[in-house]
Structure formats: structure tokens, C-alpha cells
Design an enzyme around this catalytic site. Structure first.
Site, PDB file in Angstrom:
ATOM      1  N   TYR A   1     -13.978  11.888  -6.664  1.00  0.00           N
ATOM      2  CA  TYR A   1     -11.977  11.705  -7.207  1.00  0.00           C
ATOM      3  C   TYR A   1     -11.782  12.765  -7.820  1.00  0.00           C
ATOM      4  CZ  TYR A   1      -9.980  10.166 -11.049  1.00  0.00           C
ATOM      5  OH  TYR A   1      -8.268   9.869 -11.769  1.00  0.00           O
TER       6      TYR A   1
ATOM      7  N   LEU B   1     -16.361   3.495 -19.383  1.00  0.00           N
ATOM      8  CA  LEU B   1     -17.470   3.696 -20.629  1.00  0.00           C
ATOM      9  C   LEU B   1     -17.212   2.698 -21.646  1.00  0.00           C
ATOM     10  CD1 LEU B   1     -19.543   4.624 -21.833  1.00  0.00           C
ATOM     11  CD2 LEU B   1     -17.695   6.741 -23.147  1.00  0.00           C
TER      12      LEU B   1
ATOM     13  N   THR C   1      -5.784  14.601 -13.618  1.00  0.00           N
ATOM     14  CA  THR C   1      -6.095  14.061 -14.192  1.00  0.00           C
ATOM     15  C   THR C   1      -6.731  15.603 -14.830  1.00  0.00           C
ATOM     16  OG1 THR C   1      -8.946  13.582 -14.333  1.00  0.00           O
ATOM     17  CG2 THR C   1      -7.701  14.000 -12.046  1.00  0.00           C
ATOM     18  N   ASP C   2      -7.400  15.602 -15.091  1.00  0.00           N
ATOM     19  CA  ASP C   2      -8.395  17.081 -16.315  1.00  0.00           C
ATOM     20  C   ASP C   2      -9.472  17.162 -15.279  1.00  0.00           C
ATOM     21  OD1 ASP C   2      -9.919  14.835 -16.602  1.00  0.00           O
ATOM     22  OD2 ASP C   2     -10.397  15.973 -18.686  1.00  0.00           O
TER      23      ASP C   2
ATOM     24  N   GLY D   1     -24.022  15.471  -9.981  1.00  0.00           N
ATOM     25  CA  GLY D   1     -22.815  15.818  -9.993  1.00  0.00           C
ATOM     26  C   GLY D   1     -22.221  16.069 -11.694  1.00  0.00           C
TER      27      GLY D   1
ATOM     28  N   ASP E   1       0.987  -1.281  -0.035  1.00  0.00           N
ATOM     29  CA  ASP E   1       0.054  -0.396  -0.151  1.00  0.00           C
ATOM     30  C   ASP E   1       0.679   1.140   0.238  1.00  0.00           C
ATOM     31  OD1 ASP E   1      -1.882   2.109   0.837  1.00  0.00           O
ATOM     32  OD2 ASP E   1      -2.477   0.569   1.958  1.00  0.00           O
TER      33      ASP E   1
ATOM     34  N   ARG F   1     -25.744  10.257 -13.594  1.00  0.00           N
ATOM     35  CA  ARG F   1     -24.338  10.704 -12.370  1.00  0.00           C
ATOM     36  C   ARG F   1     -24.934  11.795 -11.809  1.00  0.00           C
ATOM     37  NH1 ARG F   1     -18.216  10.093 -14.435  1.00  0.00           N
ATOM     38  NH2 ARG F   1     -18.856   8.004 -14.291  1.00  0.00           N
TER      39      ARG F   1
ATOM     40  N   LYS G   1      -7.790  14.281  -6.019  1.00  0.00           N
ATOM     41  CA  LYS G   1      -7.315  14.436  -7.028  1.00  0.00           C
ATOM     42  C   LYS G   1      -6.194  15.490  -6.765  1.00  0.00           C
ATOM     43  CE  LYS G   1      -5.178  11.260 -10.125  1.00  0.00           C
ATOM     44  NZ  LYS G   1      -3.562  10.329  -9.398  1.00  0.00           N
TER      45      LYS G   1
HETATM   46  P1  NAD Z   1      -6.755   1.644 -12.104  1.00  0.00           P
HETATM   47  O1  NAD Z   1      -8.103   2.177 -11.273  1.00  0.00           O
HETATM   48  O2  NAD Z   1      -6.764   1.284 -13.763  1.00  0.00           O
HETATM   49  O3  NAD Z   1      -5.435   2.011 -11.311  1.00  0.00           O
HETATM   50  C1  NAD Z   1      -4.937   2.217 -10.231  1.00  0.00           C
HETATM   51  C2  NAD Z   1      -4.279   1.025 -10.169  1.00  0.00           C
HETATM   52  O4  NAD Z   1      -3.710   2.049  -8.217  1.00  0.00           O
HETATM   53  C3  NAD Z   1      -4.304  -0.027  -9.551  1.00  0.00           C
HETATM   54  O5  NAD Z   1      -3.887  -1.316  -9.556  1.00  0.00           O
HETATM   55  C4  NAD Z   1      -4.491  -0.382  -7.716  1.00  0.00           C
HETATM   56  O6  NAD Z   1      -4.780  -1.688  -7.560  1.00  0.00           O
HETATM   57  C5  NAD Z   1      -3.843   0.515  -7.780  1.00  0.00           C
HETATM   58  N1  NAD Z   1      -3.615   1.622  -5.676  1.00  0.00           N
HETATM   59  C6  NAD Z   1      -5.170   2.051  -5.719  1.00  0.00           C
HETATM   60  N2  NAD Z   1      -4.854   2.369  -4.455  1.00  0.00           N
HETATM   61  C7  NAD Z   1      -3.291   1.766  -4.396  1.00  0.00           C
HETATM   62  C8  NAD Z   1      -2.844   2.358  -2.885  1.00  0.00           C
HETATM   63  N3  NAD Z   1      -3.234   2.104  -1.833  1.00  0.00           N
HETATM   64  N4  NAD Z   1      -1.919   1.574  -3.159  1.00  0.00           N
HETATM   65  C9  NAD Z   1      -0.935   0.851  -3.800  1.00  0.00           C
HETATM   66  N5  NAD Z   1      -1.519   0.553  -5.343  1.00  0.00           N
HETATM   67  C10 NAD Z   1      -2.934   1.094  -5.339  1.00  0.00           C
HETATM   68  O7  NAD Z   1      -6.452   3.717 -12.789  1.00  0.00           O
HETATM   69  P2  NAD Z   1      -6.037   3.966 -14.085  1.00  0.00           P
HETATM   70  O8  NAD Z   1      -6.817   4.095 -14.887  1.00  0.00           O
HETATM   71  O9  NAD Z   1      -5.092   3.267 -14.461  1.00  0.00           O
HETATM   72  O10 NAD Z   1      -5.408   5.339 -13.563  1.00  0.00           O
HETATM   73  C11 NAD Z   1      -3.779   5.233 -13.422  1.00  0.00           C
HETATM   74  C12 NAD Z   1      -3.098   6.914 -12.353  1.00  0.00           C
HETATM   75  O11 NAD Z   1      -3.958   8.046 -14.140  1.00  0.00           O
HETATM   76  C13 NAD Z   1      -4.139   8.223 -11.729  1.00  0.00           C
HETATM   77  O12 NAD Z   1      -3.849   8.380 -10.906  1.00  0.00           O
HETATM   78  C14 NAD Z   1      -5.911   8.620 -12.639  1.00  0.00           C
HETATM   79  O13 NAD Z   1      -6.228   9.119 -11.692  1.00  0.00           O
HETATM   80  C15 NAD Z   1      -5.364   8.746 -13.173  1.00  0.00           C
HETATM   81  N6  NAD Z   1      -5.651   9.457 -14.773  1.00  0.00           N
HETATM   82  C16 NAD Z   1      -6.316   8.149 -15.107  1.00  0.00           C
HETATM   83  C17 NAD Z   1      -7.262   8.718 -16.200  1.00  0.00           C
HETATM   84  C18 NAD Z   1      -8.002   7.775 -17.295  1.00  0.00           C
HETATM   85  O14 NAD Z   1      -8.610   7.828 -18.133  1.00  0.00           O
HETATM   86  N7  NAD Z   1      -8.022   6.200 -16.784  1.00  0.00           N
HETATM   87  C19 NAD Z   1      -7.373  10.094 -16.655  1.00  0.00           C
HETATM   88  C20 NAD Z   1      -6.033  10.568 -16.221  1.00  0.00           C
HETATM   89  C21 NAD Z   1      -5.451  10.380 -15.003  1.00  0.00           C
HETATM   90  P1  TYD Z   2     -15.952   7.284 -17.482  1.00  0.00           P
HETATM   91  O1  TYD Z   2     -15.519   6.593 -18.673  1.00  0.00           O
HETATM   92  O2  TYD Z   2     -16.280   6.203 -15.594  1.00  0.00           O
HETATM   93  O3  TYD Z   2     -14.916   8.519 -17.125  1.00  0.00           O
HETATM   94  P2  TYD Z   2     -15.042  10.115 -16.028  1.00  0.00           P
HETATM   95  O4  TYD Z   2     -16.550   9.497 -15.051  1.00  0.00           O
HETATM   96  O5  TYD Z   2     -14.072   9.815 -15.279  1.00  0.00           O
HETATM   97  O6  TYD Z   2     -14.842  10.917 -16.924  1.00  0.00           O
HETATM   98  O7  TYD Z   2     -17.238   7.461 -17.882  1.00  0.00           O
HETATM   99  C1  TYD Z   2     -17.376   8.197 -19.041  1.00  0.00           C
HETATM  100  C2  TYD Z   2     -18.423   9.562 -19.463  1.00  0.00           C
HETATM  101  O8  TYD Z   2     -19.122   8.244 -19.995  1.00  0.00           O
HETATM  102  C3  TYD Z   2     -18.743   9.934 -17.944  1.00  0.00           C
HETATM  103  O9  TYD Z   2     -19.370  11.247 -19.025  1.00  0.00           O
HETATM  104  C4  TYD Z   2     -19.965   9.560 -17.607  1.00  0.00           C
HETATM  105  C5  TYD Z   2     -19.914   8.421 -18.915  1.00  0.00           C
HETATM  106  N1  TYD Z   2     -20.660   6.934 -18.948  1.00  0.00           N
HETATM  107  C6  TYD Z   2     -22.032   6.460 -19.038  1.00  0.00           C
HETATM  108  O10 TYD Z   2     -22.761   7.365 -19.142  1.00  0.00           O
HETATM  109  N2  TYD Z   2     -22.808   5.271 -19.001  1.00  0.00           N
HETATM  110  C7  TYD Z   2     -21.974   4.716 -17.508  1.00  0.00           C
HETATM  111  O11 TYD Z   2     -22.409   3.113 -17.495  1.00  0.00           O
HETATM  112  C8  TYD Z   2     -20.428   4.461 -17.295  1.00  0.00           C
HETATM  113  C9  TYD Z   2     -19.862   3.776 -16.893  1.00  0.00           C
HETATM  114  C10 TYD Z   2     -20.000   5.975 -17.586  1.00  0.00           C
END
Ligand code: NAD
Ligand code: TYD
Length: 357
Positions: free
Chosen positions: A159, A199, A133-134, A293, A60, A291, A163
């Protein structure tokens, strides 16, 4: 990454595993620290385990003793911090773990890395890159310009707020202690190894299983989609070229409405998915209550990283989406085990009460 000794947090998650796979092959050492929450999957990295310069540690980021030990034991000079709770819907139903992992976890890493960096005599080459993240910038109206690096923070979900809190801590460690930090704020990623709750994989798998495709609200929300490989190359570029203390926005110059993505996925699945339970699959599209907000629009201004570091996205969305659909179709062995009882409970809790609009 050639000589760097890298600690990758969250390397068993979606973006982290893509980064380890595509950018860490020639690193001096790659140590993955991951708690293997529901979103972490060690099997994704199984083929990389073995060589002496790679180690997977289940643990962790909030465990300061463990983090400090790893930094010293492996002589780490670079931390790339992906680990987080990352799903907005889960942050609405269970916010506490988001504050703990995203804020306290990032603080724990920063403190441990600061002491390690000071103990080593503050070497110039050390870096702490925080992946953000954005969503920290809040929501745009349809005619607003995209977010630049100087956009005010205005997070709307637990979330995004957690962040934002972590970003502020990273910034403070640069300004107060001179810790050589970097922050990247990226838009929505898509591509291989994304957990089925998000999504794009959710829609692909529901089409394969003949389940409704739940589109929140009116489906007009806009995200700026970037292929995960482009995100990884941007992070590697920032690590190599950026000055400590810098922040960069990363995005795909690719704003798409949710409903348009779902329609494109239906068309791709109809073409590539073989014998589907429901055809055409767009018959499965179901508008469900929004969703809480729900941010209307995100979009990133990427002029700074293009101008200063020479990075630009390489995928066009149509190609990237097609590759992603093909990947999910040919990797059932990867995603099938993730649809566990725990996931079914999550799914029923989130979607069960959402009657179609
Ligand atoms: P994800 O949820 O797929 O993966 C998160 C990983 O972190 C998992 O492997 C989980 O086991 C690990 N984890 C969670 N809590 C932990 C802890 N306490 N200690 C150690 N490991 C832990 O997330 P992702 O989509 O790969 O995102 C990675 C990063 O990028 C995040 O910081 C997220 O905020 C950022 N991000 C994601 C997106 C996106 O579209 N997915 C976009 C912009 C930024
Ligand atoms: P998501 O992949 O959860 O990313 P984020 O909320 O971080 O942008 O969702 C992308 C977009 O899709 C978001 O506007 C919420 C929408 N969405 C749905 O309409 N249905 C769904 O079942 C999910 C998971 C997301």
C-alpha cells in the site's frame, strides 16, 4: 470552493464522502467519480444527489476515456484525488490491485488533467490535489522526531509503496509539465463513515457483536490520529492557499498506542453501548500474531502547514473518539449492510488463522 468546478475521485469512500459533505456545498459543481469497490458506498451521498451542480458517476479512474470526457463535459478546473485502495492488510494479500488503482489510476488522471489544462490554455486557477499518506515515509523508532515534508521516502507495505509511486508521479508532472499540483500526506484518520475493516470501527463493531478484539503483536505500535473533519479542513485550506508544487504534512499532534485506543474504545462502549454481549468489553481483547512488516510508529510534523497556511487540528482525541463511537452506535443502518458475505470471507481469511498469542 465557491466557484470551483471539482472532480472528486473516491468520493464514496471514507474521507472523500466526508469532504464532499463538509466542503463542497458551495462549489460551482461537484462531480464524484467512484468505482464503488467494496469500500465505496453511494448511499452515503444519497441525500446530496439531485441538484444540478452535483453528479455521481460510477466509473474507474483507470478509464482514460471516461476521465477525459468528464473533465471536458463538466468544465472541471479542480481535481481532488482520494480514490485508492487504502487498506494495508489487503495490500499484503492482494497487492496487484493496489499498483493498478494507486499508480496506474493516478497516472491516468494526471495525463487526462494535463491534456485538459493544456487544451484550456493552462489557466492559472486549475489545481490537481493528490491526497496521500504518512506511510510513504516508512516507520519511526520511538525516539525519532516526527516526519517533516523533507523526510526521505521509505515505504514498507505494498500500500505505502503504491502511494509513494503515485506521489512521485504527481511531483514529476509539476516539475516536467508545470501542471499545478499539490500533495498532502496525512496521518491516520478516524470518524464517521469509515469502512468496518479499519482499527477503530472494527473494534466498535466487534464489541457490539461480542467478537474478539484482535490486537496485532504487542499492541505498542503508534499512530498519529486525526479526526476526518480536520483532514478535510486541511485539504480545503491547502487548495485555497498553497502555491502549485507544494507538499504539506497533515496530522493530529496525537500519537497513541494501539492498545490504548482499544482500551479507550472498550471504556466508551461500556458506557454508551447499552446491553453488550460481553461486559466489561475489555475481556474481548485478544493479542494475535503481528501484521507482516508492521510499521512501528508514524508521526507527522505539522509545523509547515501551521506556519504557512494557518491550519491546525481542532478536535481533541477524547472528544473525537466519543463522537465516533456515538456515530457508529446511532448508524447501524449504515454499517450493518457492509458486513456482507464478501466481508465475512475477507474477515475469516485475515483473522481466521490468527490464533491468540
Ligand atoms: P477508502 O478505501 O475508504 O475509499 C476509497 C474510495 O475509492 C472508495 O469509495 C472506492 O470505491 C474508490 N475507488 C477505489 N478504487 C477506485 C478506482 N479504480 N476508481 C475509482 N474509484 C475507486 O479510503 P479512504 O480512507 O477514504 O482514503 C482516501 C484517500 O486518503 C486514499 O488515497 C488514502 O490513501 C488517503 N489516506 C487515507 C488515510 C486514512 O487514515 N484512511 C490517511 C491518509 C491518507
Ligand atoms: P489500520 O486502521 O489498518 O491503519 P494503518 O495500518 O493504515 O495504520 O490500523 C491501525 C493500527 O491498528 C495499525 O498499527 C494496525 C493495528 N490493527 C490491529 O492491531 N488490529 C486490527 O484488527 C487492525 C485492522 C489494525
Amino acid at each position: 470552493m465557491k466557484t470551483q468546478r471539482v472532480l472528486i475521485t473516491g468520493g464514496a469512500g471514507f474521507i472523500g464522502c466526508n469532504f464532499v459533505r463538509s466542503c463542497c456545498q458551495d462549489a460551482g459543481a461537484t462531480i464524484v467519480l467512484d468505482a464503488l469497490t467494496y469500500a465505496g458506498n453511494r448511499a452515503t451521498l444519497a441525500d446530496l444527489e439531485g441538484p444540478e451542480n452535483f453528479a455521481f458517476v460510477e466509473g474507474d479512474i483507470c478509464d482514460s476515456v471516461l476521465v477525459s470526457k468528464l473533465l471536458t463535459q463538466y468544465a472541471i478546473d479542480t481535481v481532488i484525488h482520494f480514490a485508492a485502495e487504502s487498506h494495508v492488510d489487503r495490500s499484503i494479500s492482494s497487492p496487484a490491485v493496489f499498483v493498478h488503482t494507486n499508480v496506474v489510476g493516478t497516472f491516468t488522471l494526471l495525463e487526462a488533467f494535463r491534456h485538459h489544462w493544456e487544451d484550456e490554455g493552462k489557466p492559472e486557477g486549475f489545481r490537481f490535489l493528490h491526497v496521500s499518506t504518512d506511510e510513504v515515509f516508512g516507520s519511526l523508532n520511538f525516539d525519532d522526531p516526527p516526519f517533516s515534508e523533507t523526510a526521505p521516502y521509505a515505504p514498507n507495505s505494498p500500500y505505502a509503496a503504491s502511494k509513494a509511486g503515485s506521489d512521485h508521479l504527481v511531483r514529476a508532472y509539476f516539475h516536467t509539465y508545470g501542471l499545478p499540483t499539490l500533495i498532502t500526506n496525512c496521518s491516520n484518520n478516524y470518524g464517521p463513515y469509515q469502512f468496518p475493516e479499519k482499527l477503530i470501527p472494527l473494534m466498535c463493531l466487534n464489541i457490539l457483536l461480542g467478537k474478539p478484539l484482535p490486537v496485532y503483536g504487542d499492541g505498542q505500535n503508534i499512530r498519529d490520529w486525526l479526526h476526518v473533519e480536520d483532514h478535510c479542513s486541511a485539504i480545503a485550506t491547502v487548495l485555497q492557499k498553497a502555491a502549485p508544487g507544494a507538499t504539506y504534512n497533515i496530522g493530529g499532534n496525537n500519537q497513541v498506542k494501539n492498545i490504548d485506543i482499544v482500551e479507550q474504545l472498550c471504556a466508551l462502549m461500556d458506557e454508551l453501548g447499552g446491553d453488550l454481549p460481553t461486559s466489561p468489553s475489555r475481556e474481548l481483547i485478544t493479542f494475535v500474531p503481528d501484521r507482516p512488516g508492521h510499521d512501528r510508529r508514524y508521526a507527522m510534523d505539522i509545523a509547515k502547514i501551521q506556519r504557512e497556511l494557518g491550519w491546525s487540528p481542532s478536535y481533541d482525541f477524547a472528544t473525537g473518539l466519543r463522537h465516533t463511537v456515538q456515530w457508529y452506535l446511532s448508524h447501524r443502518d449504515w454499517w450493518q449492510p457492509l458486513l456482507s458475505d464478501q466481508y465475512q470471507t475477507y474477515y475469516a481469511d485475515l483473522y481466521g488463522d490468527r490464533a491468540a498469542l
